[in-house]
Structure formats: C-alpha cells, structure tokens
Design a protein around this motif. Structure first.
Motif, PDB file in Angstrom:
ATOM      1  N   UNK A 208      13.809 -19.220  30.005  1.00  0.00           N
ATOM      2  CA  UNK A 208      15.016 -20.049  30.004  1.00  0.00           C
ATOM      3  C   UNK A 208      14.691 -21.397  30.651  1.00  0.00           C
ATOM      4  N   UNK A 209      15.207 -22.451  30.056  1.00  0.00           N
ATOM      5  CA  UNK A 209      15.078 -23.762  30.679  1.00  0.00           C
ATOM      6  C   UNK A 209      16.259 -24.624  30.258  1.00  0.00           C
ATOM      7  N   UNK A 210      16.549 -25.652  31.053  1.00  0.00           N
ATOM      8  CA  UNK A 210      17.674 -26.542  30.772  1.00  0.00           C
ATOM      9  C   UNK A 210      17.347 -27.939  31.258  1.00  0.00           C
ATOM     10  N   UNK A 211      18.000 -28.916  30.658  1.00  0.00           N
ATOM     11  CA  UNK A 211      17.773 -30.305  31.018  1.00  0.00           C
ATOM     12  C   UNK A 211      19.081 -31.068  30.877  1.00  0.00           C
TER      13      UNK A 211
ATOM     14  N   UNK B  50       4.367 -25.442  19.768  1.00  0.00           N
ATOM     15  CA  UNK B  50       3.964 -24.045  19.645  1.00  0.00           C
ATOM     16  C   UNK B  50       4.980 -23.162  18.963  1.00  0.00           C
ATOM     17  N   UNK B  51       5.990 -23.723  18.294  1.00  0.00           N
ATOM     18  CA  UNK B  51       7.015 -22.943  17.605  1.00  0.00           C
ATOM     19  C   UNK B  51       6.884 -23.199  16.112  1.00  0.00           C
TER      20      UNK B  51
ATOM     21  N   UNK C 177      11.458 -28.685  25.434  1.00  0.00           N
ATOM     22  CA  UNK C 177      10.403 -28.155  24.572  1.00  0.00           C
ATOM     23  C   UNK C 177       9.031 -28.250  25.233  1.00  0.00           C
ATOM     24  N   UNK C 178       8.800 -29.271  26.046  1.00  0.00           N
ATOM     25  CA  UNK C 178       7.514 -29.367  26.740  1.00  0.00           C
ATOM     26  C   UNK C 178       7.315 -28.197  27.701  1.00  0.00           C
ATOM     27  N   UNK C 179       8.374 -27.783  28.366  1.00  0.00           N
ATOM     28  CA  UNK C 179       8.263 -26.618  29.250  1.00  0.00           C
ATOM     29  C   UNK C 179       8.053 -25.343  28.435  1.00  0.00           C
ATOM     30  N   UNK C 180       8.738 -25.267  27.288  1.00  0.00           N
ATOM     31  CA  UNK C 180       8.534 -24.114  26.413  1.00  0.00           C
ATOM     32  C   UNK C 180       7.094 -24.069  25.912  1.00  0.00           C
ATOM     33  N   UNK C 181       6.530 -25.222  25.582  1.00  0.00           N
ATOM     34  CA  UNK C 181       5.143 -25.282  25.138  1.00  0.00           C
ATOM     35  C   UNK C 181       4.194 -24.771  26.214  1.00  0.00           C
TER      36      UNK C 181
ATOM     37  N   UNK D 184       1.338 -17.826  28.062  1.00  0.00           N
ATOM     38  CA  UNK D 184       1.500 -16.437  27.630  1.00  0.00           C
ATOM     39  C   UNK D 184       0.376 -16.031  26.695  1.00  0.00           C
ATOM     40  N   UNK D 185      -0.037 -16.921  25.787  1.00  0.00           N
ATOM     41  CA  UNK D 185      -1.151 -16.600  24.900  1.00  0.00           C
ATOM     42  C   UNK D 185      -2.444 -16.428  25.695  1.00  0.00           C
TER      43      UNK D 185
END
Length: 637
Positions: free
Chosen positions: A392-395, A458-459, A510-514, A520-521
């Motif tokens: 989870x992340x928010x901005x 990465x999505x 999205x940068x944090x998700x990346x 994780x990989x």
C-alpha cells in the motif's frame, strides 16, 4: 380529422355525384347527401382551426405568439438524463448520492461528526422503492425547507469558493422531482434544529412550469432525535448488487469519509454498519475570493458594476484574493490607472486593460485553506481496511491552480496479496470525497491512468489499456469548483493542469511500487538460491566428515550459519546484478506513506469485493507503519 386537402376531395366527389344520372333522377337523395357533405366540410374547417394546422404561411406575429419562457424545472423534467436519471438503476444511485452528499456537507459545516442512516425499501411492485436518509446535522429552518427541496438551482454553495460536495443546488430537488414524475408521490421532509423545538414535517411537490414548491402538507411532529434532517423519496428504480450500484457507492463513501458512521439497510433487509474510523472532522475550509487569473472579462465587468467600493484600489484589494497593495499598484500602472480612479468611470475599454494587466502581472497563487484533502494517512487506513493487498502507498500533491481555482490531487495504490491478478487494474475515482461510478472513460482521472507507462514500473500493460494484475488505483480530486462534464457530476473535465497533477501523483506512487516489485523479485531469486544451499548441506557435511573426521552435527550447524549469512547479505545488500548496494539516500519504502503486509491466505483466494472489511494480518505500528520484508525463520531452516 380532416385537412383542407380532404375537404377539397369531398367537394370533388360531391360535384361528380351531382353530374351523375342517379343524382338527377333522385332529388331527395341528392339533397340528403349534399347536406351531409357540407356538415363534414364545416367540421373539417373547425378542426383545422383548433389544431393550428393550415397551409397558410407562418407570419412573424403567429410565430411570436408561440414563444414562451421555459423554467429550469420544466427543462430538466424533460431532460432528466442530464442529471443522472437516465435508467432505473442509476436513478436509485443518484437519489441516494444526492441525499448523502447534502447530509455530509451540512454536518461538516456545523462541525458535527456525521452519523447517517440510509434505508432503501422496496414498495409494491418490482420497481417501486422508497429512499430514506437521515443525518444528525444542524437541521433546516422551517422557511427554507420548501425552497431547498422544491426548487431547482437554489442553494448556498454556488457562489462560495470553498470545497464542498454540492455545487449547483439541483441534486436533491431533482431527485424529488423524478420521484414525483414516476410515482406521483411528493417528497417528505422532517427537520429539527434543536432539542427544545419540535420537528417540522413537509410534503412537497414541484411546479415545473414555475420552478417553485407546492406545499402538500405542513405540520409539527415529534421525533426521537435532537437535531437533524430526514428526507424520504418514493421513485421508480431498480436495485442490483455489484458494481455501479448503491452498495458500492456507500462502501466507497465510507472509505473517503472515515469520520462518518453509516448505518445502511438495503432492499433485501440486510443491515450493514460502517463504523467511524477516526473521531476527527476534516480540516475546516474557508471561503476565498476570486483569483485574478481565474476570471474572464465579462465577469470583471459584472463585478465592477455590482461592487460597493468607490475606488479602483479598494476594489482590486477587496474583491480579489492575493492582490496586495504592491500588486494593486502594478496592475493599475499596467492599465494606465491610479488606485484613486473612480470605479463608476471605468468603461469597457478600461476594464479590458485591467483584465490584460491581470495576465501580465505576477500574482501569487490563491490560498489553499479552502481545501480539505483526505490525507495520506487516511487513504492508507481506508485501503488497509478494505483491501487484502500486500503493498500500500499513497501520495498527496501540493495544491495548484486551474483557471484561478485551487485544487489538490491525492492517489493511493494497493498491489498484490489477494487482489484479482487475472484482469485489469481497478480505478476508483473521487471528487471532493464523493465516489464517481459512471462515465469513467470520459474522466480526466481515467485518462491520466491510461497515459501512464506502467510497464516502466514493472506492471504489465497493453497498448491503450489499463495496467493488468492485482492493482487498485484510487484517485481523489479536491477543489473549490470541480469541473464536471455534466450536471450529473460523474466525470471531471479534461483540463491540462488537472491531467498533469494526476499523472505526477500516480508516478509518485508508481516509483515506490516499482521498488517493491524489484525487491520482491530479488527476494524470490535469493529464496531459490537459499533452498539450493540447504538442499546440499547434508551431503557436503557427510563429505567433510569423511575428510576431516569432525562431528557431523557441528559441521551442519556451521554450514547452515554460513548459508544464512551469505544469503541474507545478498538479499539485503545486493542488487539484481549482484553488486553491493550503497544507500546514499533514504529508503523510499521506509516512510509514512507506505505499508507492506505479508498475507498467509493462499494467493488464489482472491477478494472479489472492493471493500469487504478485511483487515491486514500485521501492519506494524500505526496506520502508516513501515516494516521491511524479512525472511521468516521457518524458511531459513
């Protein structure tokens, strides 16, 4: 009905019969037939006059006699699809939405924690429903009840530049008008302003030709609540569970308004309670004056005509925001005026010079205390409460301006976990804390999501489509004036400034998700490497025992410790190329805007509901806690 052409045909037949031998031999019969045809001709002429149909040319006088004024109520009664009443299911959603929005605005303006009761009951027949919404707000004074609920374009929010849900003063009165048109039953209102006063009960209809309320019933009643307002509307509608219905709307409204308690009874008799997540109201917003960069020339002329200030300097500093004495002097100099020039002497040419000066003089952006965003912490709290995800992340972006109107964009992402991974990402849109469920493809928010290159983060994403995989994207747009594409308030207009801010907020998350996806990989690769080490340690220990003669247990313990140290070091400090990571800045995943949760539920058990009330198994400390993923002891062994 007979036209002039029909009359001529009858006369033609009549003359033919008069010339016939039968008519000449039977005078009595001939006279009888002629009398009947003359009566038919007279009737045809009278019908032509009554219907207004004639072959005579239309004159300006006749055209002028057909002109008449159309009231706003009459217009929307015939074009109710513009307000969101274009089908039965959507009509039910719009009615609930308008009543809930009014209740939340009233409670927040009175600084009362909202407590809403929503009841949707199915009446006789398959398509008759009664929507009842009650709040604990300040109530409505008796004299204002008929106008608020029985008159379109009547309200207190249209002329105020501050963040609120309602804008035009159409919604709830239009819902009552739709109910009256479809069922013939008036809207019922009960309102109480104080425990020391009785509640007023009205039943109202709308006179669409004059856009005014018709009071059908008016009396005082006893209620068991100290203050608040209850609205009840009967309407023709349809109820279905699932997407784009009232169930989803109430669920999303509870997420965007965590300070609200909602008690909801659906038509199936199921009661659902959304408890209050926080006991604090949103920051109180303040009304601001128009900004010079947000007005047009016609608006400036109107303000000059209506102002009570005598001199230009007082007008500029008093009627606009961010116009200080210095800015006022620059504007006057640019327009060839002085601050002591008289407002009454300004003509259209001078006003145009002032308008052009506004565009050239540098003026500070408008104040932002008129906005009340949800906030990063509250977005995370809502996502954690409703979605069984892993990341989870928010901005929250800094406020900015479009057409002189301040606005602010917030984005939240949820990824992985038990979210469905075999479809496209889910986009949830909000405007001033109100869920937007329809016209997604016409909205600037949705277009900004499409424009983002998710593959670089990465999505997976196909050309011209939403990203794929277990991803939910939540976007909130807060502004003093939301530029909706229509009166139904379902999509936000595609301004360049809005699309740019939404895109920047999405990229922040999205940068944090990346970073999370890459780690994780890498962790999965190191886990496979670790399993290989542990698989061959017993054989290596046996070989070393045969060579050195040392005890096998001691060799196994030392080899396990060595494997743990090496794999943990690589997992923690090596990048995907095997190079040592030297961190020179703060870890983007170790701040208050990101939460990572490990889920023990199997990945194939997807959570199909959007907000199912599922809680995270572990969140660390606080709502936005941070916890770096570590390998469990069970896996290491």
């Amino acid at each position: 009905m007979h036209t002039d052409q029909d009359q001529q045909s009858l006369l033609f037949v009549e003359s033919a019969e008069l010339d016939s031998p039968v008519a000449a031999q039977s005078p009595a019969v001939m006279e009888k037939k002629v009398g009947k045809r003359k009566a038919v001709a007279r009737k045809s002429t009278s019908n032509t006059k009554s219907t207004g149909k004639s072959n005579a040319p239309m004159t300006a006088e006749r055209m002028a006699s057909q002109q008449r004024e159309i009231s706003i109520s009459e217009f929307f009664a015939k074009n109710r699809h513009l307000l969101g009443f274009d089908n039965k299911r959507k009509a039910l959603l719009t009615t609930v939405k308008e009543a809930v929005d009014n209740s939340l605005d009233a409670c927040e303006e009175a600084r009362i924690l909202p407590d809403l009761s929503i009841c949707v009951t199915q009446l006789e027949g398959d398509d008759r429903f009664r929507v009842t919404v009650r709040d604990n707000g300040p109530g409505i004074v008796k004299s204002q009840i008929p106008n608020i609920f029985g008159k379109l374009l009547y309200g207190s929010k249209f002329h105020r530049l501050k963040m609120c849900r309602g804008q035009q003063g159409i919604g709830i009165s239009a819902a009552g008008m739709y109910g009256l048109i479809t069922t013939g039953r008036p809207i019922s209102i009960r309102s109480r302003t104080s425990p020391r006063k009785p509640a007023h009960h009205y039943k109202l209809a709308i006179d669409t030709k004059k856009n005014r309320p018709d009071i059908m019933h008016d009396d005082e009643v006893e209620v068991d609540w100290p203050h608040g307002t209850e609205v009840s509307i009967d309407l023709v509608a349809a109820y279905n569970k699932g997407r784009q219905g009232i169930d989803e709307y109430i669920e999303q409204a509870a997420i965007a308004n965590p300070h609200t308690r909602i008690q909801y009874m659906n038509p199936l008799g199921e009661e659902i309670v959304y408890d209050r997540g926080v006991d604090e109201l949103p920051v109180e917003t303040r009304e601001i004056r128009p900004h010079p960069h947000g007005i047009e020339l016609g608006t400036l002329l109107k303000m000059l005509k209506e102002t009570e200030r005598q001199q230009v300097g007082a007008f500029l500093q008093g009627e606009f925001s961010r116009v200080s004495a210095t800015v006022c002097k620059k504007v006057c100099d640019e327009a060839g005026l002085t601050q002591r020039s008289w407002v009454k002497q300004i003509d259209s040419g001078t006003a145009e010079r002032i308008y052009k000066a506004f565009q050239t003089v540098k003026i500070m952006a408008p104040p932002t205390d008129c906005l009340a965003p949800i906030g990063t912490q509250q977005i995370l709290a809502g996502l954690l409460k409703g979605l069984k995800a892993e990341f989870y992340t928010a901005s929250t972006r800094n406020p900015t301006v479009y057409r002189g109107n301040p606005f602010q964009v917030e984005v939240g992402l949820a990824f992985g976990g038990n979210l469905p991974s075999d479809g496209l990402a889910r986009v949830i849109r909000f405007a001033n804390r109100v869920p937007l469920l329809y016209q997604q493809s016409h909205c600037a928010i949705f277009r900004s999501v499409l424009d983002t290159n998710w593959r670089s983060y990465g999505v997976s994403q196909s050309s011209g489509a939403l990203p794929g995989g277990p991803l939910v994207i939540m976007v909130h747009f807060a502004s003093v004036w939301v530029p909706f594409t229509s009166e139904s308030k379902e999509a936000i207009a595609d301004y360049d400034e809005i699309r740019k801010e939404v895109g920047l907020a999405i990229r922040d998350c999205s940068r944090k998700l990346q970073t999370f996806i890459r780690r994780r990989k890498r962790t999965e690769r190191e886990s496979e490497r670790r399993s290989v080490f542990f698989r061959y340690i017993p054989e290596v220990a046996n070989a070393l025992q045969a060579i050195t003669g040392d005890a096998k247990d001691g060799l196994m313990e030392r080899l396990n410790e060595l494997a743990r140290m090496r794999t943990e070091l690589a997992d923690r400090e090596m990048d995907e190329h095997g190079q040592i990571i030297k961190r020179t800045r703060k870890d983007p995943l170790l701040d208050d805007s990101t939460v990572i949760v490990e889920r023990e539920t199997p990945a194939d058990e997807h959570d199909e509901s959007l907000f199912g009330g599922h809680e995270a198994k572990r969140m660390g400390k606080g709502v936005a806690s941070k916890r770096k993923r570590k390998v469990s002891k069970k896996k290491r062994r």
